[in-house]
Design a protein around this motif. Structure first.
Motif, PDB file in Angstrom:
ATOM      1  N   SER A  27     -16.952  59.662 -39.084  1.00 49.87           N
ATOM      2  CA  SER A  27     -16.061  58.659 -39.644  1.00 49.87           C
ATOM      3  C   SER A  27     -16.692  57.275 -39.490  1.00 49.87           C
ATOM      4  N   PRO A  28     -16.255  56.316 -40.304  1.00 47.30           N
ATOM      5  CA  PRO A  28     -16.795  54.962 -40.154  1.00 47.30           C
ATOM      6  C   PRO A  28     -16.568  54.383 -38.767  1.00 47.30           C
ATOM      7  N   ALA A  29     -15.445  54.746 -38.136  1.00 46.30           N
ATOM      8  CA  ALA A  29     -15.175  54.220 -36.801  1.00 46.30           C
ATOM      9  C   ALA A  29     -16.185  54.729 -35.785  1.00 46.30           C
ATOM     10  N   ALA A  30     -16.719  55.944 -36.004  1.00 52.12           N
ATOM     11  CA  ALA A  30     -17.680  56.491 -35.061  1.00 52.12           C
ATOM     12  C   ALA A  30     -18.955  55.664 -35.008  1.00 52.12           C
ATOM     13  N   VAL A  31     -19.266  54.969 -36.096  1.00 56.27           N
ATOM     14  CA  VAL A  31     -20.439  54.095 -36.138  1.00 56.27           C
ATOM     15  C   VAL A  31     -20.043  52.643 -35.898  1.00 56.27           C
ATOM     16  N   GLY A  32     -18.942  52.245 -36.503  1.00 56.26           N
ATOM     17  CA  GLY A  32     -18.554  50.842 -36.421  1.00 56.26           C
ATOM     18  C   GLY A  32     -18.135  50.406 -35.033  1.00 56.26           C
ATOM     19  N   LEU A  33     -17.388  51.250 -34.313  1.00 56.43           N
ATOM     20  CA  LEU A  33     -16.918  50.849 -32.988  1.00 56.43           C
ATOM     21  C   LEU A  33     -18.063  50.668 -31.984  1.00 56.43           C
ATOM     22  N   PRO A  34     -19.063  51.576 -31.922  1.00 51.34           N
ATOM     23  CA  PRO A  34     -20.190  51.294 -31.028  1.00 51.34           C
ATOM     24  C   PRO A  34     -20.947  50.022 -31.389  1.00 51.34           C
ATOM     25  N   VAL A  35     -21.090  49.767 -32.705  1.00 48.08           N
ATOM     26  CA  VAL A  35     -21.763  48.530 -33.123  1.00 48.08           C
ATOM     27  C   VAL A  35     -20.940  47.314 -32.700  1.00 48.08           C
ATOM     28  N   LEU A  36     -19.622  47.409 -32.840  1.00 51.84           N
ATOM     29  CA  LEU A  36     -18.763  46.311 -32.411  1.00 51.84           C
ATOM     30  C   LEU A  36     -18.873  46.098 -30.906  1.00 51.84           C
ATOM     31  N   GLY A  37     -18.901  47.187 -30.137  1.00 52.96           N
ATOM     32  CA  GLY A  37     -19.070  47.044 -28.694  1.00 52.96           C
ATOM     33  C   GLY A  37     -20.388  46.392 -28.326  1.00 52.96           C
ATOM     34  N   LEU A  38     -21.465  46.746 -29.068  1.00 56.03           N
ATOM     35  CA  LEU A  38     -22.761  46.127 -28.810  1.00 56.03           C
ATOM     36  C   LEU A  38     -22.738  44.639 -29.125  1.00 56.03           C
ATOM     37  N   VAL A  39     -22.075  44.277 -30.234  1.00 56.18           N
ATOM     38  CA  VAL A  39     -21.972  42.862 -30.601  1.00 56.18           C
ATOM     39  C   VAL A  39     -21.204  42.089 -29.528  1.00 56.18           C
ATOM     40  N   ILE A  40     -20.121  42.665 -29.029  1.00 57.07           N
ATOM     41  CA  ILE A  40     -19.347  41.997 -27.971  1.00 57.07           C
ATOM     42  C   ILE A  40     -20.177  41.828 -26.709  1.00 57.07           C
ATOM     43  N   ALA A  41     -20.954  42.857 -26.352  1.00 56.45           N
ATOM     44  CA  ALA A  41     -21.782  42.768 -25.149  1.00 56.45           C
ATOM     45  C   ALA A  41     -22.845  41.682 -25.287  1.00 56.45           C
TER      46      ALA A  41
END
Length: 279
Positions: A27-41
């Motif tokens: 799903s898009p969330a499976a890719v988007g959420l880790p990328v979002l977490g990386l951006v936040i970090a």
């Protein structure tokens, strides 16, 4: 009112909605959420170092400085990444084979478990970095101290998960094997091992990041120019930005290897996702 139609004989039953959703793919969330977490970090990293200046840049360089250093030293760090990745995978595979065999031996005999389990716990409790200088004396330089360090860090969770999985076979499955007069080998191959595989993969996924840690620690005491070696070299000359670039590469390597192992688990154990509840 909607008319209910009966499925033709032999047609597969429609899976529950939760199972159907999991079979649709990534799903898009499976890719988007880790990328979002990386951006936040990365944003938090920048805020601590460049935004609020809470940490001296010598101790923790800002992300833009690390990115520049990574771009300037790709000719050194990328070959080092290849060496560290190979050492990590080699040591992990060795740990997986030996750990599963030891776990099977502990699960097969209560006496063997009582005899050797305390020794395994004792070896796992010793800080592995204390073995570093001793490994150089015992096995010399090169790949051997790296592989030994990876093995020492990885084998215990694999042994524990294998022994736990093989000794906690669901009672209904064990009773089914006995009712069919299955031999020990048939029961092990058809019932106990498949039931233990999810637990074994838990141990493998715990051990995978530890393998990367072991490879880096082993390279501290080896002449192999991997990422651990480069971290020591660049930190020794005060180039902490490049040292942190090597650390970032270690982290990215660990993420990729962990994701690959999770993909192997989904491919090898399709029934687990189909028979467990969705989160």
């Amino acid at each position: 009112m909607t008319q209910l139609t009966e499925a033709p004989p032999g047609a597969p039953a429609e899976p529950p909605p939760a199972v159907a959703r999991r079979r649709r793919g990534v799903s898009p969330a499976a890719v988007g959420l880790p990328v979002l977490g990386l951006v936040i970090a990365v944003a938090a990293w920048w805020l601590v170092t460049s935004g609020l200046h809470l940490v001296h840049p010598v101790a923790l360089p800002p992300p833009q400085a690390v990115a520049r250093s990574l771009a300037d030293t790709t000719d050194v760090l990328l070959p080092a990444l290849g060496i560290t990745t190979w050492m990590t995978l080699s040591g992990f595979l060795l740990s997986a084979v030996v750990g599963v065999l030891i776990g099977m031996a502990l699960a097969a005999s209560g006496r063997v478990e009582r005899m050797f389990a305390p020794l395994l716990v004792a070896v796992n409790a010793v800080p592995k970095i204390a073995f570093g200088p001793l490994l150089v004396v015992a096995v010399g330089f090169g790949q051997k101290p790296i592989l030994t360090m990876v093995f020492l860090l990885c084998f215990f969770p694999i042994v524990l998960s294998t022994a736990t999985g093989l000794t906690t076979t669901p009672a209904d499955l064990a009773e089914l094997g006995r009712s069919l007069n299955a031999s020990w080998w048939q029961s092990f191959r058809k019932v106990r091992l498949p039931a233990a595989l999810p637990q074994i993969f838990v141990g493998l996924k715990v051990a995978m990041p530890l393998a990367a840690i072991g490879a880096v620690i082993g390279e501290f005491y080896s002449d192999r120019p991997g990422l651990g070696y480069q971290i020591l070299q660049y930190n020794g000359v005060g180039d902490t930005a490049t040292a942190w670039a090597a650390i970032v590469l270690v982290a990215l390597m660990s993420i990729v290897l962990y994701a690959a192992l999770s993909a192997i688990e989904r491919f090898a154990l399709p029934w687990v996702r189909a028979t467990t509840s969705a989160r």
